[in-house]
Scaffold this motif. Structure first.
Motif, mmCIF file in Angstrom:
data_model
loop_
_atom_site.group_PDB
_atom_site.id
_atom_site.type_symbol
_atom_site.label_atom_id
_atom_site.label_comp_id
_atom_site.label_asym_id
_atom_site.label_seq_id
_atom_site.Cartn_x
_atom_site.Cartn_y
_atom_site.Cartn_z
ATOM 1 N N HIS A 1 -6.393 15.918 2.895
ATOM 2 C CA HIS A 1 -6.427 15.560 1.469
ATOM 3 C C HIS A 1 -7.467 16.385 0.714
ATOM 4 C CE1 HIS A 1 -3.589 12.503 2.224
ATOM 5 N NE2 HIS A 1 -4.395 11.702 2.870
ATOM 6 N N PRO B 1 -13.808 5.944 4.471
ATOM 7 C CA PRO B 1 -12.848 5.889 5.577
ATOM 8 C C PRO B 1 -13.036 7.076 6.529
ATOM 9 C CG PRO B 1 -11.762 6.600 3.561
ATOM 10 C CD PRO B 1 -13.171 6.280 3.192
ATOM 11 N N GLU C 1 0.833 -1.204 0.000
ATOM 12 C CA GLU C 1 0.000 0.000 0.000
ATOM 13 C C GLU C 1 0.871 1.258 0.000
ATOM 14 O OE1 GLU C 1 -3.142 0.284 -0.593
ATOM 15 O OE2 GLU C 1 -3.129 2.461 -0.333
ATOM 16 N N VAL D 1 -6.103 11.678 -6.298
ATOM 17 C CA VAL D 1 -6.152 12.111 -4.886
ATOM 18 C C VAL D 1 -7.342 11.451 -4.195
ATOM 19 C CG1 VAL D 1 -6.505 14.099 -3.360
ATOM 20 C CG2 VAL D 1 -4.938 14.291 -5.286
ATOM 21 N N LEU D 2 -8.492 11.448 -4.879
ATOM 22 C CA LEU D 2 -9.690 10.833 -4.291
ATOM 23 C C LEU D 2 -9.490 9.331 -4.062
ATOM 24 C CD1 LEU D 2 -12.421 12.622 -6.428
ATOM 25 C CD2 LEU D 2 -12.342 12.669 -3.933
ATOM 26 N N ARG E 1 -10.635 -0.895 4.971
ATOM 27 C CA ARG E 1 -12.070 -1.131 4.721
ATOM 28 C C ARG E 1 -12.305 -1.412 3.242
ATOM 29 N NH1 ARG E 1 -14.238 2.791 9.045
ATOM 30 N NH2 ARG E 1 -12.261 3.321 9.980
ATOM 31 N N HIS E 2 -13.335 -2.161 2.976
ATOM 32 C CA HIS E 2 -13.721 -2.440 1.591
ATOM 33 C C HIS E 2 -15.238 -2.376 1.482
ATOM 34 C CE1 HIS E 2 -9.795 -3.468 0.023
ATOM 35 N NE2 HIS E 2 -9.566 -4.120 1.139
ATOM 36 N N ASP F 1 -17.571 -0.022 -0.497
ATOM 37 C CA ASP F 1 -18.325 1.235 -0.457
ATOM 38 C C ASP F 1 -18.508 1.794 0.945
ATOM 39 O OD1 ASP F 1 -18.531 2.032 -3.007
ATOM 40 O OD2 ASP F 1 -20.521 1.229 -3.385
ATOM 41 N N THR F 2 -17.478 1.677 1.773
ATOM 42 C CA THR F 2 -17.511 2.292 3.100
ATOM 43 C C THR F 2 -16.511 3.443 3.110
ATOM 44 O OG1 THR F 2 -17.866 0.106 3.993
ATOM 45 C CG2 THR F 2 -17.347 1.840 5.574
ATOM 46 N N THR G 1 -11.629 2.069 -2.431
ATOM 47 C CA THR G 1 -12.364 0.970 -1.777
ATOM 48 C C THR G 1 -13.860 1.277 -1.709
ATOM 49 O OG1 THR G 1 -11.984 1.952 0.396
ATOM 50 C CG2 THR G 1 -10.383 0.319 -0.358
ATOM 51 N N ALA G 2 -14.265 2.453 -2.191
ATOM 52 C CA ALA G 2 -15.688 2.816 -2.197
ATOM 53 C C ALA G 2 -16.024 3.342 -3.597
ATOM 54 C CB ALA G 2 -15.965 3.882 -1.131
ATOM 55 N N PRO G 3 -16.128 2.434 -4.584
ATOM 56 C CA PRO G 3 -16.216 2.852 -6.002
ATOM 57 C C PRO G 3 -17.374 3.791 -6.319
ATOM 58 C CG PRO G 3 -15.949 0.463 -5.796
ATOM 59 C CD PRO G 3 -16.163 0.985 -4.421
ATOM 60 N N SER G 4 -18.530 3.604 -5.684
ATOM 61 C CA SER G 4 -19.655 4.474 -6.043
ATOM 62 C C SER G 4 -19.410 5.903 -5.553
ATOM 63 C CB SER G 4 -20.975 3.920 -5.495
ATOM 64 O OG SER G 4 -20.885 3.744 -4.116
ATOM 65 N N PHE G 5 -18.787 6.059 -4.374
ATOM 66 C CA PHE G 5 -18.444 7.401 -3.891
ATOM 67 C C PHE G 5 -17.367 8.014 -4.784
ATOM 68 C CE2 PHE G 5 -20.224 5.633 0.058
ATOM 69 C CZ PHE G 5 -21.094 6.650 0.394
ATOM 70 N N TYR H 1 -5.179 8.898 -2.014
ATOM 71 C CA TYR H 1 -4.953 9.635 -0.769
ATOM 72 C C TYR H 1 -6.211 9.554 0.122
ATOM 73 C CZ TYR H 1 -0.605 11.961 -2.356
ATOM 74 O OH TYR H 1 0.686 12.262 -2.766
ATOM 75 N N LEU H 2 -7.370 9.773 -0.482
ATOM 76 C CA LEU H 2 -8.613 9.749 0.310
ATOM 77 C C LEU H 2 -9.218 8.345 0.389
ATOM 78 C CD1 LEU H 2 -10.145 13.142 -0.764
ATOM 79 C CD2 LEU H 2 -10.022 12.377 1.587
ATOM 80 N N ARG H 3 -8.578 7.381 -0.219
ATOM 81 C CA ARG H 3 -8.929 5.954 -0.120
ATOM 82 C C ARG H 3 -10.325 5.635 -0.642
ATOM 83 N NH1 ARG H 3 -4.934 3.996 3.253
ATOM 84 N NH2 ARG H 3 -3.775 5.759 4.020
ATOM 85 N N LEU H 4 -10.798 6.387 -1.617
ATOM 86 C CA LEU H 4 -12.113 6.068 -2.172
ATOM 87 C C LEU H 4 -12.047 4.934 -3.188
ATOM 88 C CD1 LEU H 4 -14.033 9.448 -2.564
ATOM 89 C CD2 LEU H 4 -14.125 7.760 -0.742
ATOM 90 N N ALA I 1 -0.931 10.346 4.014
ATOM 91 C CA ALA I 1 -1.499 9.044 3.645
ATOM 92 C C ALA I 1 -0.660 7.897 4.208
ATOM 93 C CB ALA I 1 -1.584 8.943 2.115
#
Lengths: 109, 190
Positions: free
Chosen positions: B173, B19, A4, A53-54, B13-14, B16-17, A62-66, A57-60, B80
């Motif tokens: 960020h 962080p 990571e 960045v989204l 986390r995985h 659509d959650t 792992t949240a594809p729809s967001f 850095y912002l770890r989205l 990060a």
């Protein structure tokens, strides 16, 4: 090195590369107006950088729809702004003749 | 040999959650809307006076803006990585990484301060033109967010559980993200 962290460093390298590319495409050293192509390149690089960045850095990621929602909203905003720069080179509303000669309101005596 | 005293890493986390704290994400969405509206307003104002905006833009220090973009993105990398360190229970390393991230934030403000000083020395202030009004308001509002971000990084250095670190760095960020869009709009598009 943890995968990571390696991914984050790779993201940073790409972001810095894109920042330099923006500097070149934005022709930071010269005051000239940019062509529509360069404006489109700048807009595209902006959206790619924002998505990175989204996602990283912002770890989205792992949240594809967001991630899609935020990226879509940003891309729509950037598109409107870039299009306005590409299409509008003359004032959208021409000043009326003599408009500057309008008398200034004064307080009643 | 495995260090049995170290806590096991917290799995990312995985599914659509979001962080960090969901309230921070509401704030992030609200801030993006505010800056989005400001930039659309900027494009609208520019449509009324393209030549005036282009002339005013040429007075900006585009190189300083590019450097500041690199500074914020580097700061974001340290923030990060701090989250990753905290996930592995490395509290000391987390604090050090957050401190470096905050330090880059201070560098950003110093560069911005020099830019403002040069603009003011050149006779440009809030009232000089519509471009300068919007330039100072948008970049000033962003700089205030950088200051708040540095304070938040300082707070999560002290209250350093994973949720707090994720939430604090998410704000940082967001500051990055906004600059990634604000810088090209104000400095490069013309």
């Amino acid at each position: 090195m943890h995968p990571e962290i390696r991914r984050l460093i790779l993201t940073w390298v790409i972001l810095m590369g894109l920042t330099l590319a923006l500097g070149v495409s934005g022709d930071v050293a010269h005051p000239s107006r940019l062509s529509g192509l360069w404006l489109a390149v700048i807009g595209l690089v902006m959206v790619v950088k924002a998505r990175l960045v989204l996602a990283r850095y912002l770890r989205l990621a792992t949240a594809p729809s967001f991630l899609s929602g935020f990226t879509g909203a940003l891309a729509a905003t950037v598109s409107v702004i870039v299009l306005s720069f590409a299409l509008l080179h003359q004032p959208l509303v021409k000043p009326m003749p003599g408009a500057s000669a309008r008398p200034v309101a004064t307080a009643p005596q | 040999m495995t260090d049995l005293s170290a806590p096991p890493p917290v799995a990312p986390r995985h599914g659509d959650t979001l962080p960090g704290n969901p309230m921070m994400w509401l704030l992030i969405a609200a801030e993006l809307l505010v800056f989005g509206a400001a930039l659309l307003g900027y494009a609208g104002a520019r449509a009324l006076d393209p030549a005036g905006f282009a002339a005013a833009q040429d007075g900006l220090d585009r190189t300083a803006g590019t450097i500041n973009t690199g500074v914020l993105l580097t700061s974001g990398l340290f923030a990060a990585v701090a989250v990753e360190a905290r996930r592995f229970g490395e509290r000391g390393r987390t604090r050090a990484l957050l401190a470096v991230a905050a330090l880059f934030g201070v560098v950003f403000l110093v560069v911005k301060g020099f830019e403002y000083a040069a603009e003011i020395a050149a006779g440009n202030d809030l009232a000089t033109s519509t471009f300068h009004t919007l330039y100072f308001l948008i970049t000033g509002f962003h700089a205030i967010h950088v200051v708040f971000g540095i304070l938040i990084l300082g707070i999560v250095m002290v209250f350093d559980d994973l949720d707090h670190v994720e939430t604090g760095t998410a704000f940082w960020h967001m500051v990055d993200l906004i600059w990634v869009v604000v810088f090209p709009c104000l400095y490069l598009l013309r």
